[in-house]
Design a protein around this motif. Structure first.
Motif, PDB file in Angstrom:
ATOM      1  N   TYR A 139       0.841  -1.202   0.000  1.00 49.74           N
ATOM      2  CA  TYR A 139       0.000   0.000   0.000  1.00 49.74           C
ATOM      3  C   TYR A 139       0.875   1.250   0.000  1.00 49.74           C
ATOM      4  CZ  TYR A 139      -3.743  -3.172   1.540  1.00 49.74           C
ATOM      5  OH  TYR A 139      -4.655  -4.201   1.633  1.00 49.74           O
ATOM      6  N   ASP A 167       1.929   5.091   1.278  1.00 51.20           N
ATOM      7  CA  ASP A 167       2.009   5.770   2.574  1.00 51.20           C
ATOM      8  C   ASP A 167       1.972   7.275   2.333  1.00 51.20           C
ATOM      9  OD1 ASP A 167       2.509   6.638   5.140  1.00 51.20           O
ATOM     10  OD2 ASP A 167       4.625   6.047   5.140  1.00 51.20           O
ATOM     11  N   SER A 168       0.980   7.931   2.880  1.00 51.34           N
ATOM     12  CA  SER A 168       0.830   9.377   2.661  1.00 51.34           C
ATOM     13  C   SER A 168       1.999  10.168   3.235  1.00 51.34           C
ATOM     14  CB  SER A 168      -0.485   9.872   3.279  1.00 51.34           C
ATOM     15  OG  SER A 168      -0.495   9.625   4.680  1.00 51.34           O
ATOM     16  N   ASN A 186       2.826   1.443  -5.758  1.00 44.47           N
ATOM     17  CA  ASN A 186       2.583   0.388  -4.783  1.00 44.47           C
ATOM     18  C   ASN A 186       1.623  -0.615  -5.418  1.00 44.47           C
ATOM     19  OD1 ASN A 186      -0.366   0.961  -3.742  1.00 44.47           O
ATOM     20  ND2 ASN A 186       0.689   2.957  -3.759  1.00 44.47           N
ATOM     21  N   HIS A 206       6.450  -2.008   8.154  1.00 49.24           N
ATOM     22  CA  HIS A 206       5.710  -0.745   8.178  1.00 49.24           C
ATOM     23  C   HIS A 206       4.218  -1.013   8.356  1.00 49.24           C
ATOM     24  CE1 HIS A 206       4.256   3.216   6.846  1.00 49.24           C
ATOM     25  NE2 HIS A 206       5.439   3.644   7.270  1.00 49.24           N
ATOM     26  N   VAL A 236       1.645   0.662   7.442  1.00 49.80           N
ATOM     27  CA  VAL A 236       0.798   1.073   6.323  1.00 49.80           C
ATOM     28  C   VAL A 236       1.178   0.330   5.047  1.00 49.80           C
ATOM     29  CG1 VAL A 236       0.073   3.005   4.863  1.00 49.80           C
ATOM     30  CG2 VAL A 236       0.398   3.343   7.327  1.00 49.80           C
ATOM     31  N   THR A 237       2.451   0.377   4.654  1.00 55.17           N
ATOM     32  CA  THR A 237       2.876  -0.240   3.386  1.00 55.17           C
ATOM     33  C   THR A 237       2.927  -1.761   3.486  1.00 55.17           C
ATOM     34  OG1 THR A 237       5.253  -0.259   3.874  1.00 55.17           O
ATOM     35  CG2 THR A 237       4.319   1.776   2.948  1.00 55.17           C
TER      36      THR A 237
END
Length: 512
Positions: free
Chosen positions: A363, A365-366, A378, A451, A453-454
């Motif tokens: 995913y 990551d902002s 991603n 991580h 998020v990712t």
């Protein structure tokens, strides 16, 4: 007495006739079939070996019982016959995959410095997990034809390694079935090992992958015209699928490699833009890529009708949204059995001084220091872009890297973990700066993080930052593939795994 002599003579003739009949049967053999009945003296092949029935048998696998009805015999005792409706190779046609696809790439050059041969895959048992295997790579030369030569690559896309492909003899301890190549064999090298691998796992589909990073130079030029496409496709099918190999070093010849390749994988890097600077490009590549896939499908289907069997067509594509918009996923995917998205190399040592980032994030990551198209570098955004462009989810195969990318001279940063920080240069690698195999990275003494998020792992030791996948990351990606209804996963490439086959075994969860 006279009558007894006549009776004895008749018995002798009958026995001789029966023996000759058995010898005639023994002269022919095909791959073992569970539905077939085998009587005493009949031959079959299974698991890369030749077997002869000692008595009546049906549905008992040769070699499964040392006291059973089968005995192993020298391969020279029988000759494969043409199975009804087959291509005449004597190699069983693999059945279509049930459930998720699970594949990998085997790199032609891996037999050298990396010392990775198909025997290594067998030793880990990983070959039993795979549903397909792509052999990388075949070249398309400046005349717009597939060919096999032995010539060092000089940067002009004219290299090749026929020696590795089908001319190099493998010793018994290097061979898939423990039998070495004879000096006078017409088929040796990696191709013969692929053949033996298919006999071990009859449902394994083997594809020749054309192009790749180094050999995509000429696709654009010859995909621009109908005549160019037809000639290119015909030459590739003749060489690899029909198996008509150039004669060199005493090997090769007409039909020598028939039945080894079940189809073709196109790895054009990349239509319209990207790839090596010397590649040919044209804005029309966007449409011509689709037309090239159509031509491959048309000619493969014609051969399939003639041979009464199925041939496969796949493609490896860039997963960056900039690469995706340069093609027509909803159109070209209609000609393909599945599509391997190269969902890795999102970031790496070409970003010389960083910032450090993930090479195969699931995913986005902002918080990542990226802009523009890089924001969507991603897996999840790549899948979304392909689906939005019309590609069926079931045809999308997610790529898993068996290697990592890294930098050195990395600052610790505010969290002390080196993520998204500046670097001095790519980290030293075994074969290339900024990249190393999983089997090397897993041995490094460094703190590992995942991580939130990712969902990708990275390691940092105060100097070096490395981003790569391990079994836990693969498990997370497998769950994503199942939840999204995608087609499966594949890896680049087998030689990056450790001696235990840890990663290829971890990938098998996608089929469970």
């Amino acid at each position: 007495m006279k009558q007894q002599w006549k009776w004895s003579l008749r018995l002798l003739i009958a026995c001789a006739s029966m023996a000759l009949s058995n010898l005639a049967s023994a002269a022919e053999c095909n791959p073992w079939n569970s539905a077939s009945v085998y009587t005493q003296g009949l031959y079959s092949t299974y698991g890369g070996k030749t077997w002869r029935a000692k008595w009546y048998t049906q549905n008992e696998i040769p070699g499964s019982n040392q006291w059973g009805p089968w005995e192993e015999r020298p391969a020279s005792e029988c000759t494969p016959t043409v199975p009804p409706g087959g291509d005449g190779s004597g190699i069983p046609e693999p059945k279509p995959t049930v459930g998720k696809h699970l594949g990998s790439y085997f790199a032609q050059w891996g037999i050298y410095g990396r010392n990775y041969k198909l025997r290594n895959l067998v030793d880990t048992g990983g070959d039993k997990n795979l549903t397909f295997l792509n052999y990388a790579f075949g070249n398309v030369y400046a005349d717009g034809r597939c060919n096999i030569v032995t010539r060092a690559e000089n940067g002009n896309g004219d290299g090749g390694d026929g020696w590795a492909d089908y001319q190099r003899g493998f010793a018994a301890n290097e061979s898939v079935d423990g039998v070495g190549d004879t000096w006078d064999a017409k088929l040796k090298g990696n191709f013969n090992q692929l053949k033996k691998l298919k006999l071990r796992n009859p449902n394994l589909k083997v594809m020749i992958s054309l192009g790749g990073w180094t050999w995509s130079k000429n696709f654009s030029t010859f995909a621009r015209t109908d005549a160019g496409r037809k000639a290119l496709v015909s030459s590739c099918i003749d060489l690899y699928v029909k198996g008509n190999l150039p004669v060199a070093e005493g090997a090769g010849g007409a039909g020598v490699a028939k039945g080894i390749f079940d189809g073709i994988d196109i790895d054009w890097e990349y239509p319209v833009s990207g790839g090596l600077a010397g590649n040919a490009y044209d804005p029309s590549d966007k449409q011509n890529f689709t037309l090239l896939m159509k031509e491959f499908r048309t000619q493969l289907d014609a051969l399939a009708a003639a041979n009464k069997r199925r041939y496969y067509l796949t493609a490896a594509i860039g997963s960056g949204v900039d690469k995706i918009r340069n093609t027509e996923p909803g159109l070209y995917s209609s000609y393909l059995d599945w599509v391997n998205i190269m969902s890795y190399d999102f970031h790496g040592g070409w970003e010389t001084v960083g910032p450090t980032n993930f090479q195969s994030a699931l995913y986005g990551d902002s918080a990542a220091p990226v802009t523009g198209d890089l924001i969507k570098y991603n897996i999840n955004d790549a899948v979304a872009a392909l689906v939005a462009a019309g590609m069926p989810k079931a045809k999308i195969i997610v790529g898993i890297p068996f290697y990592g990318r890294g930098w050195k001279g990395v600052k610790a940063g505010p969290k002390g973990d080196g993520l998204y920080q500046a670097a001095t240069s790519p980290a030293a690698g075994t074969y290339e700066a900024g990249v190393d195999d999983y089997k090397v990275l897993v041995q490094k003494r460094a703190t590992r993080y995942v991580h939130p998020v990712t969902k990708q792992l990275w390691s940092y030791d105060g100097n070096e930052f490395w981003s790569y996948d391990d079994p836990a990351v693969i498990n997370t990606k497998s769950a994503y593939i199942k939840a999204q209804g995608l087609g499966g996963m594949f890896s680049w490439s087998l030689d990056g795994d450790d001696a235990q086959g840890t990663l290829i075994k971890a990938m098998n969860v996608v089929r469970q």
